[in-house]
Scaffold this motif. Structure first.
Motif, PDB file in Angstrom:
ATOM      1  N   VAL A 199       0.903  -1.197  -0.188  1.00  0.00           N
ATOM      2  CA  VAL A 199       0.076  -0.058   0.011  1.00  0.00           C
ATOM      3  C   VAL A 199       0.901   1.351  -0.150  1.00  0.00           C
ATOM      4  CG1 VAL A 199      -2.043  -0.885   1.024  1.00  0.00           C
ATOM      5  CG2 VAL A 199      -0.102  -0.007   2.376  1.00  0.00           C
ATOM      6  N   GLU A 200       2.327   1.159   0.336  1.00  0.00           N
ATOM      7  CA  GLU A 200       2.998   2.376   0.312  1.00  0.00           C
ATOM      8  C   GLU A 200       4.045   2.273  -0.547  1.00  0.00           C
ATOM      9  OE1 GLU A 200       4.050   3.650   4.334  1.00  0.00           O
ATOM     10  OE2 GLU A 200       2.340   3.240   5.285  1.00  0.00           O
ATOM     11  N   VAL A 201       4.800   1.037  -0.556  1.00  0.00           N
ATOM     12  CA  VAL A 201       6.142   1.377  -1.439  1.00  0.00           C
ATOM     13  C   VAL A 201       6.100   0.293  -2.483  1.00  0.00           C
ATOM     14  CG1 VAL A 201       7.593   1.652   0.533  1.00  0.00           C
ATOM     15  CG2 VAL A 201       7.113  -0.638  -0.240  1.00  0.00           C
ATOM     16  N   SER A 202       6.857   0.515  -3.731  1.00  0.00           N
ATOM     17  CA  SER A 202       6.576  -0.293  -4.712  1.00  0.00           C
ATOM     18  C   SER A 202       7.288  -1.759  -4.666  1.00  0.00           C
ATOM     19  CB  SER A 202       7.369   0.408  -5.983  1.00  0.00           C
ATOM     20  OG  SER A 202       8.738   0.447  -5.737  1.00  0.00           O
ATOM     21  N   LEU A 203       7.149  -2.440  -5.796  1.00  0.00           N
ATOM     22  CA  LEU A 203       7.806  -3.907  -5.780  1.00  0.00           C
ATOM     23  C   LEU A 203       9.151  -3.641  -5.501  1.00  0.00           C
ATOM     24  CD1 LEU A 203       7.543  -6.877  -6.367  1.00  0.00           C
ATOM     25  CD2 LEU A 203       7.872  -6.347  -8.648  1.00  0.00           C
ATOM     26  N   TRP A 204       9.817  -2.948  -6.341  1.00  0.00           N
ATOM     27  CA  TRP A 204      11.046  -2.598  -6.507  1.00  0.00           C
ATOM     28  C   TRP A 204      11.842  -1.995  -5.131  1.00  0.00           C
ATOM     29  CZ3 TRP A 204      11.940  -4.885 -11.067  1.00  0.00           C
ATOM     30  CH2 TRP A 204      11.110  -4.932 -11.826  1.00  0.00           C
ATOM     31  N   GLN A 205      11.128  -1.051  -4.598  1.00  0.00           N
ATOM     32  CA  GLN A 205      11.481  -0.457  -3.418  1.00  0.00           C
ATOM     33  C   GLN A 205      11.566  -1.423  -2.321  1.00  0.00           C
ATOM     34  OE1 GLN A 205       9.744   3.297  -2.221  1.00  0.00           O
ATOM     35  NE2 GLN A 205      10.788   3.176  -0.323  1.00  0.00           N
ATOM     36  N   PHE A 206      10.451  -2.246  -2.393  1.00  0.00           N
ATOM     37  CA  PHE A 206      10.317  -3.276  -1.291  1.00  0.00           C
ATOM     38  C   PHE A 206      11.628  -4.281  -1.553  1.00  0.00           C
ATOM     39  CE2 PHE A 206       9.019  -7.887  -1.071  1.00  0.00           C
ATOM     40  CZ  PHE A 206       9.140  -8.035   0.327  1.00  0.00           C
ATOM     41  N   HIS A 207      11.981  -4.699  -2.631  1.00  0.00           N
ATOM     42  CA  HIS A 207      13.016  -5.788  -2.651  1.00  0.00           C
ATOM     43  C   HIS A 207      14.398  -5.061  -2.234  1.00  0.00           C
ATOM     44  CE1 HIS A 207      11.188  -9.301  -3.999  1.00  0.00           C
ATOM     45  NE2 HIS A 207      10.468  -8.843  -4.611  1.00  0.00           N
ATOM     46  N   ASP A 216       3.023   5.539 -12.544  1.00  0.00           N
ATOM     47  CA  ASP A 216       1.496   6.034 -11.685  1.00  0.00           C
ATOM     48  C   ASP A 216       1.851   5.792 -10.338  1.00  0.00           C
ATOM     49  OD1 ASP A 216      -0.717   6.043 -10.771  1.00  0.00           O
ATOM     50  OD2 ASP A 216      -1.633   4.514 -11.697  1.00  0.00           O
ATOM     51  N   PRO A 217       2.110   6.931  -9.528  1.00  0.00           N
ATOM     52  CA  PRO A 217       2.337   6.863  -8.090  1.00  0.00           C
ATOM     53  C   PRO A 217       1.270   6.056  -7.347  1.00  0.00           C
ATOM     54  CG  PRO A 217       1.355   8.824  -8.445  1.00  0.00           C
ATOM     55  CD  PRO A 217       1.473   8.281  -9.912  1.00  0.00           C
ATOM     56  N   SER A 218       0.191   5.449  -7.914  1.00  0.00           N
ATOM     57  CA  SER A 218      -0.868   4.841  -7.124  1.00  0.00           C
ATOM     58  C   SER A 218      -0.557   3.239  -7.408  1.00  0.00           C
ATOM     59  CB  SER A 218      -2.295   5.334  -7.356  1.00  0.00           C
ATOM     60  OG  SER A 218      -2.600   5.052  -8.940  1.00  0.00           O
ATOM     61  N   SER A 219       0.563   2.903  -8.248  1.00  0.00           N
ATOM     62  CA  SER A 219       0.595   1.431  -8.537  1.00  0.00           C
ATOM     63  C   SER A 219       1.729   0.922  -7.719  1.00  0.00           C
ATOM     64  CB  SER A 219       0.674   1.591 -10.185  1.00  0.00           C
ATOM     65  OG  SER A 219       1.167   0.079 -10.545  1.00  0.00           O
ATOM     66  N   TYR A 220       1.412  -0.376  -7.274  1.00  0.00           N
ATOM     67  CA  TYR A 220       2.680  -1.233  -6.578  1.00  0.00           C
ATOM     68  C   TYR A 220       3.749  -1.305  -7.571  1.00  0.00           C
ATOM     69  CZ  TYR A 220       4.477  -5.271  -4.403  1.00  0.00           C
ATOM     70  OH  TYR A 220       5.236  -6.220  -4.007  1.00  0.00           O
TER      71      TYR A 220
END
Length: 300
Positions: free
Chosen positions: A33-41, A204-208
């Protein structure tokens, strides 16, 4: 350690690893809900890699891969699988995503048969197919109609299967910790490349999948840290299982993740299994017992 002991130990490692992963992956929705897939990894690996390398140095573990290119090739398959898997978790229920990922144990059997040029016995073939059918029952066949989107998690299963076979065929003799930190380091690199790309070309800032860099809240930092620690533990057990066990037998016990993932989703989120789900769990358990009993049989 004889082959029978290896088989039992590898099964225990696999079930423990899958229990850990099956529980922790339910909480990815809190992160997406807050960070992207890339930032998470990227952030998860920034925590995990120094932790495993530092602990390994203190413990005197072997961190250097014996063969760089085979380890890199194996890690490429698994990294690709995990990016697809975690990417799908931001949009689909864990049951739908796991339905694709858990085509891997059946695919492993066929890939290994082609790779090793040996036949698949009728009992092993039947039990593998039965286990896959049990998986479908646990994963609720009613999650949606078949479409192209449903095939995306299956691509994760295919890459995961190749990575698991490569672990055994290419990386025998490598230490589990060397495989673990190098795999997480490759995930860090891929995550960083995604973050840089989205910084230069904002999405898109709303997309994971296309969200740019954001500073996570304290709760999301906590979940990322928990993911980092427990994924290290779970993946470490899984890698160890593949290093010491026969890949086509060990892979069947990956299905145990479905039991733990489904139970966690039920207890924490109210995602209750129906009657078919409980039947599926029973089928998976029976399949595992048959595979274990026949692991040394001449006609398996």
């Amino acid at each position: 350690m004889d082959q029978k002991t290896n088989t039992v130990a590898s099964i225990l490692f696999m079930v423990t690893g899958m229990a850990t992963v099956g529980v922790i992956d339910n909480f990815i929705t809190y992160i997406a809900v807050e960070v992207s897939l890339w930032q998470f990894h990227f952030l998860r690996s920034m925590i995990a890699v120094p932790a495993i390398v530092g602990f390994g140095l203190l413990a005197g573990w072997t961190l250097r891969p014996l063969r760089l290119w085979p380890v890199l090739g194996r890690n490429m398959f698994l990294s690709g699988a995990m990016f697809v898997y975690f990417g799908c978790l931001g949009f689909f229920p864990i049951s739908a995503v796991a339905a694709g990922l858990f085509t891997a144990p059946v695919l492993v059997m066929f890939i290994d048969a082609v790779w090793s040029r040996r036949r698949i016995g009728p009992i092993r073939l039947a039990t593998a197919c039965l286990g896959f059918l049990g998986t479908l029952l646990v994963l609720k066949p009613d999650v949606g109609g078949l479409g192209w989107a449903n095939l995306i998690p299956v691509s994760a299963g295919l890459m995961y299967a190749f990575g698991n076979v490569a672990t055994r065929k290419w990386c025998e003799g490598e230490s589990a910790v060397a495989l673990l930190w190098s795999y997480m380091f490759l995930m860090l690199i891929f995550g960083a490349l995604g973050v840089i790309y989205l910084h230069v070309f904002p999405g898109d800032p709303s997309s994971y999948l296309t969200r740019g860099w954001v500073w996570p809240s304290a709760s999301v930092w906590m979940w990322i840290a928990i993911q980092a620690v427990f994924s290290l533990i779970g993946i470490g057990f899984i890698m160890k299982a593949y290093l010491i066990g026969e890949v086509t037998y060990v892979s069947i016990f990956e299905y145990s993740m479905l039991i733990f993932a489904s139970a966690t989703a039920w207890m924490l989120f109210g995602d209750r299994l129906g009657a078919l789900g409980f039947v599926g769990i029973g089928v998976i358990i029976v399949t595992g017992i048959v595979i274990a009993v026949r692991s040394n049989a001449a006609d398996n």
